[in-house]
Design an enzyme around this catalytic site. Structure first.
Site, PDB file in Angstrom:
ATOM      1  N   CYS A 182     -22.618 -25.418  30.066  1.00  0.00           N
ATOM      2  CA  CYS A 182     -23.433 -24.214  30.085  1.00  0.00           C
ATOM      3  C   CYS A 182     -23.784 -23.763  28.680  1.00  0.00           C
ATOM      4  O   CYS A 182     -23.317 -24.309  27.696  1.00  0.00           O
ATOM      5  CB  CYS A 182     -22.669 -23.085  30.756  1.00  0.00           C
ATOM      6  SG  CYS A 182     -22.082 -23.509  32.398  1.00  0.00           S
TER       7      CYS A 182
ATOM      8  N   GLY B 144     -28.360 -25.534  30.649  1.00  0.00           N
ATOM      9  CA  GLY B 144     -28.137 -25.150  32.033  1.00  0.00           C
ATOM     10  C   GLY B 144     -29.406 -24.680  32.690  1.00  0.00           C
ATOM     11  O   GLY B 144     -30.102 -23.835  32.157  1.00  0.00           O
TER      12      GLY B 144
ATOM     13  N   CYS C 264     -14.203 -39.704  27.505  1.00  0.00           N
ATOM     14  CA  CYS C 264     -15.128 -40.459  28.363  1.00  0.00           C
ATOM     15  C   CYS C 264     -15.351 -41.881  27.865  1.00  0.00           C
ATOM     16  O   CYS C 264     -15.830 -42.727  28.622  1.00  0.00           O
ATOM     17  CB  CYS C 264     -16.447 -39.710  28.520  1.00  0.00           C
ATOM     18  SG  CYS C 264     -17.344 -39.450  26.975  1.00  0.00           S
TER      19      CYS C 264
ATOM     20  N   CYS D 245     -16.156 -32.219  21.174  1.00  0.00           N
ATOM     21  CA  CYS D 245     -16.813 -33.169  22.086  1.00  0.00           C
ATOM     22  C   CYS D 245     -17.880 -33.940  21.302  1.00  0.00           C
ATOM     23  O   CYS D 245     -18.855 -33.346  20.833  1.00  0.00           O
ATOM     24  CB  CYS D 245     -17.464 -32.386  23.224  1.00  0.00           C
ATOM     25  SG  CYS D 245     -18.608 -33.373  24.207  1.00  0.00           S
TER      26      CYS D 245
ATOM     27  N   TYR E 195     -25.756 -36.339  22.882  1.00  0.00           N
ATOM     28  CA  TYR E 195     -26.725 -36.082  23.942  1.00  0.00           C
ATOM     29  C   TYR E 195     -27.040 -34.617  24.181  1.00  0.00           C
ATOM     30  O   TYR E 195     -28.197 -34.225  24.336  1.00  0.00           O
ATOM     31  CB  TYR E 195     -26.237 -36.682  25.271  1.00  0.00           C
ATOM     32  CG  TYR E 195     -27.051 -36.208  26.453  1.00  0.00           C
ATOM     33  CD1 TYR E 195     -28.349 -36.691  26.665  1.00  0.00           C
ATOM     34  CD2 TYR E 195     -26.570 -35.227  27.321  1.00  0.00           C
ATOM     35  CE1 TYR E 195     -29.128 -36.222  27.705  1.00  0.00           C
ATOM     36  CE2 TYR E 195     -27.359 -34.751  28.364  1.00  0.00           C
ATOM     37  CZ  TYR E 195     -28.624 -35.259  28.550  1.00  0.00           C
ATOM     38  OH  TYR E 195     -29.406 -34.795  29.571  1.00  0.00           O
TER      39      TYR E 195
ATOM     40  N   SER F 266     -34.202 -38.487  24.654  1.00  0.00           N
ATOM     41  CA  SER F 266     -32.799 -38.610  24.258  1.00  0.00           C
ATOM     42  C   SER F 266     -32.553 -39.668  23.184  1.00  0.00           C
ATOM     43  O   SER F 266     -31.611 -39.568  22.407  1.00  0.00           O
ATOM     44  CB  SER F 266     -31.950 -38.915  25.496  1.00  0.00           C
ATOM     45  OG  SER F 266     -32.539 -39.953  26.255  1.00  0.00           O
TER      46      SER F 266
ATOM     47  N   ASP G  81     -31.460 -45.814  23.398  1.00  0.00           N
ATOM     48  CA  ASP G  81     -31.139 -44.543  24.063  1.00  0.00           C
ATOM     49  C   ASP G  81     -29.786 -44.067  23.554  1.00  0.00           C
ATOM     50  O   ASP G  81     -29.070 -44.798  22.860  1.00  0.00           O
ATOM     51  CB  ASP G  81     -31.129 -44.725  25.595  1.00  0.00           C
ATOM     52  CG  ASP G  81     -31.401 -43.400  26.317  1.00  0.00           C
ATOM     53  OD1 ASP G  81     -31.525 -42.354  25.658  1.00  0.00           O
ATOM     54  OD2 ASP G  81     -31.489 -43.432  27.561  1.00  0.00           O
ATOM     55  N   ASP G  82     -29.466 -42.841  23.914  1.00  0.00           N
ATOM     56  CA  ASP G  82     -28.203 -42.279  23.436  1.00  0.00           C
ATOM     57  C   ASP G  82     -27.016 -42.791  24.229  1.00  0.00           C
ATOM     58  O   ASP G  82     -25.930 -42.962  23.690  1.00  0.00           O
ATOM     59  CB  ASP G  82     -28.254 -40.743  23.538  1.00  0.00           C
ATOM     60  CG  ASP G  82     -28.337 -40.292  24.982  1.00  0.00           C
ATOM     61  OD1 ASP G  82     -29.207 -40.802  25.707  1.00  0.00           O
ATOM     62  OD2 ASP G  82     -27.510 -39.474  25.405  1.00  0.00           O
TER      63      ASP G  82
ATOM     64  N   CYS H 160     -15.905 -37.065  32.531  1.00  0.00           N
ATOM     65  CA  CYS H 160     -15.635 -35.922  31.650  1.00  0.00           C
ATOM     66  C   CYS H 160     -15.017 -34.813  32.487  1.00  0.00           C
ATOM     67  O   CYS H 160     -15.568 -34.435  33.514  1.00  0.00           O
ATOM     68  CB  CYS H 160     -16.924 -35.422  31.015  1.00  0.00           C
ATOM     69  SG  CYS H 160     -16.658 -33.925  30.025  1.00  0.00           S
TER      70      CYS H 160
ATOM     71  N   ASN I  53     -18.549 -21.447  28.801  1.00  0.00           N
ATOM     72  CA  ASN I  53     -18.961 -22.850  28.717  1.00  0.00           C
ATOM     73  C   ASN I  53     -17.698 -23.677  28.535  1.00  0.00           C
ATOM     74  O   ASN I  53     -16.980 -23.477  27.551  1.00  0.00           O
ATOM     75  CB  ASN I  53     -19.909 -23.037  27.525  1.00  0.00           C
ATOM     76  CG  ASN I  53     -20.236 -24.501  27.243  1.00  0.00           C
ATOM     77  OD1 ASN I  53     -20.464 -24.873  26.107  1.00  0.00           O
ATOM     78  ND2 ASN I  53     -20.258 -25.334  28.269  1.00  0.00           N
ATOM     79  N   GLY I  54     -17.465 -24.582  29.463  1.00  0.00           N
ATOM     80  CA  GLY I  54     -16.281 -25.425  29.355  1.00  0.00           C
ATOM     81  C   GLY I  54     -15.610 -25.564  30.698  1.00  0.00           C
ATOM     82  O   GLY I  54     -16.200 -25.248  31.734  1.00  0.00           O
TER      83      GLY I  54
END
Ligand code: AMP
Length: 481
Positions: free
Chosen positions: A5, A32, A448, A243, A249, A290, A357-358, A394, A106-107
């Site tokens: 978020c 978001g 991840c 992160c 991304y 991206s 791409d990412d 994640c 957020n989290g």
């Protein structure tokens, strides 16, 4: 509940905060798209408007007019893959004996269930299964017995996981970043006040100046009259767990996170990608949007090496198509990639092509693109990815996929290459990510891509000595001043 978020909090001298909050939520829309909300305080009471949908749809002029007061918090919520869930739209507001709270989070907490059970046993009634409500109740309870700073500290000593929070207690706006600094949060200065936001792009939108990042484990309290802020380092941690995927991304390229401009980080990652696994081809194409910054860094490094590679925009994006990633079925996701991206034949036909791409998550985008480019006449299609292979889910707030859905989980690079139909495939190494982002590996959350997390997560491995709070028994607040 995985909450990816955007959050914001604003305190101004003497104009309403609603519009600046609204504009900063617009700037954070990429974080978001499911719901948007603003809660303000006029010194006497809260005013709230929380609605499903994009920021531009969620607020009409009348809604903004009714959000009175110079202080407020705002939130945009990321769609999770399940049903649209109005109960979890934020900011989350509660009134309790000694005042009101509005929280934007957020989290993702990893011990929310334990705390919820404990508070429920004490008579707290919950209206959602979200972890933000758990934080709100815990804080409200602590505020009955302690001042604001102590109450926040006590709540921080109980919750475990990732959280960047903007909170309004009565008309006081504060920001809190978890002790590992997993999600971003920064402080900005405006002509007539201060702002806390997930990303600095929101501060830019308000013509403000980035002051600095909120430090991991820090509480920032904005003065109610917009004249300044106070900070309290409430929890110290040996290592952070930023992160890395925010840089790869999630965040806007024009945001500065933990002192690094995201665009520069992506270009540097692209340069590293060339150094590690550059492949000669006629043309390099970014996957819009991206892969763009990665591809420009990659092509620039190739050209610096004297390799004759053309950098071209060979894939056109239909900007009116939303995110393909959250489409519920694989069939729809594949169709959506075709809707979203179309090749420009003249840049591809008869050429050897490298697409950048990412990340690869399920593999839908790269599989579709390889096929598309071959259909458009590419002789070879090489795929280069600016992040390591994503092999684990994640748990810290990015809605990715389950382990079963991740194309690289349980498969090596050659298997993935064959599955997506590419002539060659390379990912960036984990070490290059850490080095480029200027962090030691154990200051990043790499869960991840390693399958080892900096948090204590059920049935998953950890990559460090995790300090997990012990919850249960007596939930009174005398514990830790
Ligand atoms: P996939 O098609 O499943 O392999 O996903 C990879 C594509 O989705 C890439 O183009 C990424 O830029 C994008 N992507 C990666 N992570 C996410 C995410 N958490 N939410 C939405 N899109 C993502």
């Amino acid at each position: 509940m995985h909450e990816k978020c955007g959050v914001v909090g604003i305190a101004l001298e003497d104009r309403d905060a609603a519009r600046p909050l609204y504009y900063s939520l617009y700037a954070l829309q990429h974080r978001g798209q499911e719901s948007a909300g603003i809660v303000t305080h006029d010194g006497f009471q809260q005013h709230s408007h929380v609605e499903m949908g994009l920021v531009g749809d969620a607020f009409g002029p009348d809604d903004l007019e009714s959000l009175n007061g110079p202080n407020g918090v705002g939130h945009v919520r990321y769609p999770t893959s399940g049903s649209v869930d109005a109960c979890c739209a934020q900011p989350f507001s509660v009134s309790f004996k000694s005042g009101s709270l509005a929280l934007a989070h957020n989290g993702n907490l990893v011990n929310a269930d334990e705390i919820r059970d404990e508070l429920a046993d004490l008579g707290h009634a919950f209206t959602s299964d979200g972890d933000t409500e758990v934080i709100a109740h815990d804080l409200a309870r602590n505020l009955l017995e302690a001042d604001l700073v102590r109450a926040v500290k006590r709540t921080m000593s109980r919750i475990h996981g990732s959280y960047s929070l903007t909170i309004m207690h009565d008309d006081t706006v504060l920001g809190v970043r978890d002790p590992e600094g997993n999600r971003p949060l920064c402080i900005g200065e405006l002509d007539d006040g201060y702002v806390l936001a997930s990303e600095s792009a929101a501060i830019d939108t308000l013509d403000g100046e980035l002051v600095r990042d909120v430090k991991p484990g820090e509480l920032v309290v904005l003065h109610d009259d917009g004249s300044g802020f106070d900070t309290y380092q409430l929890v110290e941690q040996d290592h952070t767990a930023h992160c890395f995927f925010e840089h790869v991304y999630f965040a806007r390229p024009d945001s500065t996170i933990d002192e690094t401009l995201v665009y520069d980080a992506r270009r540097d990652l692209g340069r590293q990608l060339w150094e590690e696994s550059g492949v000669e081809s006629d043309v390099v194409l970014p996957v819009p949007d991206s892969g763009r910054a990665f591809a420009s860094g990659y092509a620039e490094a190739a050209q610096d090496d004297g390799t004759d590679i053309e950098f071209a925009e060979g894939l056109m994006k239909n900007r009116y198509v939303g995110r393909t990633f959250i489409m519920p079925t694989q069939d729809e996701r594949e169709r959506a990639v075709r809707l979203k991206l179309n090749p420009i034949k003249s840049t591809i036909e008869g050429k050897t092509v490298t697409i950048i791409d990412d990340s690869i998550v399920r593999g839908t985008t790269s599989t579709q693109l390889v096929e598309l480019l071959k259909d458009a006449g590419a002789e070879e299609v090489h795929v280069r990815i600016g992040a390591p292979a994503i092999v684990s889910p994640c748990y810290m707030g990015i809605d990715m996929a389950t382990r079963e859905e991740l194309i690289a989980a349980g498969q090596d690079v050659d298997d993935v290459r064959d599955e997506i139909g590419a002539d060659s495939l390379s990912y960036l190494s984990i070490d290059a990510v850490a080095e480029t982002l200027g962090n030691a590996r154990d200051d990043l959350c790499l869960g991840c891509v390693t399958g080892e997390y900096p948090y204590d997560i059920e049935d998953e491995a950890t990559d460090r000595d995790v300090h997990r709070p012990v919850i249960g028994g007596d939930a009174s607040v005398e514990a830790d001043d």
